[in-house]
Scaffold this active site. Structure first.
Site, mmCIF file in Angstrom:
data_model
loop_
_atom_site.group_PDB
_atom_site.id
_atom_site.type_symbol
_atom_site.label_atom_id
_atom_site.label_comp_id
_atom_site.label_asym_id
_atom_site.label_seq_id
_atom_site.Cartn_x
_atom_site.Cartn_y
_atom_site.Cartn_z
ATOM 1 N N ASP A 108 -71.951 -36.097 154.365
ATOM 2 C CA ASP A 108 -73.227 -35.388 154.322
ATOM 3 C C ASP A 108 -72.979 -33.902 154.069
ATOM 4 O OD1 ASP A 108 -76.253 -35.708 154.992
ATOM 5 O OD2 ASP A 108 -75.622 -33.921 156.105
ATOM 6 N N ILE A 109 -73.759 -33.318 153.163
ATOM 7 C CA ILE A 109 -73.618 -31.895 152.852
ATOM 8 C C ILE A 109 -74.191 -31.077 154.003
ATOM 9 C CG2 ILE A 109 -74.198 -30.059 151.225
ATOM 10 C CD1 ILE A 109 -74.528 -32.199 149.069
ATOM 11 N N GLU A 151 -78.886 -35.811 150.354
ATOM 12 C CA GLU A 151 -77.592 -35.135 150.258
ATOM 13 C C GLU A 151 -76.483 -35.941 150.926
ATOM 14 O OE1 GLU A 151 -79.550 -33.451 154.015
ATOM 15 O OE2 GLU A 151 -80.145 -34.260 152.066
#
Length: 260
Positions: A108-109, A151
């Site tokens: 996950d960003i 994201e």
């Protein structure tokens, strides 16, 4: 596509022969014997010509249909923004070989909402594309990189053992941190948090994804920009600066990818 075309041609040839037999029989019934040669040559030439034309039209239509089907499969299985697998593509590939074993990574960003809020959604899209590119370029062809939603990405490292999977997860985290997205004259850097779990041959994929997602949550809660595997204890240090925490920097002896 080739077998469809061959089957189409075979069908047209059969129909052509059948039509020629019918035409020849009709000519021999309708016309006197002295006109058979002329009428048969004209009639059979016309019917054969029409069959050839029909074959060309149907072949072109078959090519068009096959191309549309391929585009539809691509739309279903590949994410338009990043050109990595979609959820449907990911689960379809895994369901095709349910006893595959390896390591599942959830990535996950970090602080992605602030990227959108500060720089706009187009820049956010560029960041997602960049992260997907880094992940794709640092995986093997048999591994699966999927945009799981927004994201967040899920990766399946085919055949990876826990130690090599943990090393690869940390390597991917570092690669993303080193990459930059161009934004005008500026270079925008982002980090990712990574959670991993083992997917054995007899283990359900969704259970492995759940464990990897739980590990990802722990990575987020303990400072972000770090890698946590479901079989390891969470670190007790502060936020990761990208230089120290995570698995040993040396790859395991049997690692299937060259280290950075």
């Amino acid at each position: 596509m080739v077998w469809i075309q061959k089957r189409l041609i075979a069908t047209v040839v059969f129909v052509t022969l059948l039509v020629n037999v019918v035409v020849a029989s009709t000519v021999m019934v309708v016309y006197p014997a002295r006109l058979w040669a002329f009428e048969l040559s004209v009639s059979l030439t016309l019917s054969t010509g029409l069959a050839i034309l029909l074959t060309a039209v149907l072949t072109r239509q078959a090519h068009h249909t096959a191309r549309l089907a391929e585009e539809l499969r691509h739309m279903v299985n590949r994410d338009r923004l990043t050109d990595v697998a979609t959820r449907d593509g990911f689960f379809g590939a895994m369901e095709a070989a349910p006893r595959r074993s390896g390591v599942v990574l959830m990535i996950d960003i970090d602080h992605f909402k602030s990227v959108n809020d500060t720089h706009g959604h187009l820049v956010g899209d560029a960041v997602i594309r960049k992260v997907a590119q880094v992940l794709r370029e640092n995986c093997r062809p048999q591994d699966i990189v999927c945009r799981f939603g927004g994201e967040e990405f899920v990766l399946f490292l085919d055949g990876a053992e826990p130690d090599s999977g943990a090393f690869m997860a940390e390597r991917l985290r570092r690669k993303v941190a080193q990459a930059a997205t161009c934004h005008g004259d500026d270079l925008l850097h982002v980090t990712v948090s990574v959670g991993g779990a083992v997917k054995g041959a007899a283990r359900d994929l969704e259970a492995a994804i759940h464990d990897a997602d739980t590990a990802l949550y722990r990575a987020k809660q303990t400072g972000r920009n770090r890698t946590i595997m479901s079989w390891s204890d969470p670190p007790n240090d502060g936020p990761n600066d990208g230089s120290a925490s995570g698995p040993n920097d040396r790859p395991p002896p049997h690692l299937w990818m060259a280290s950075a």
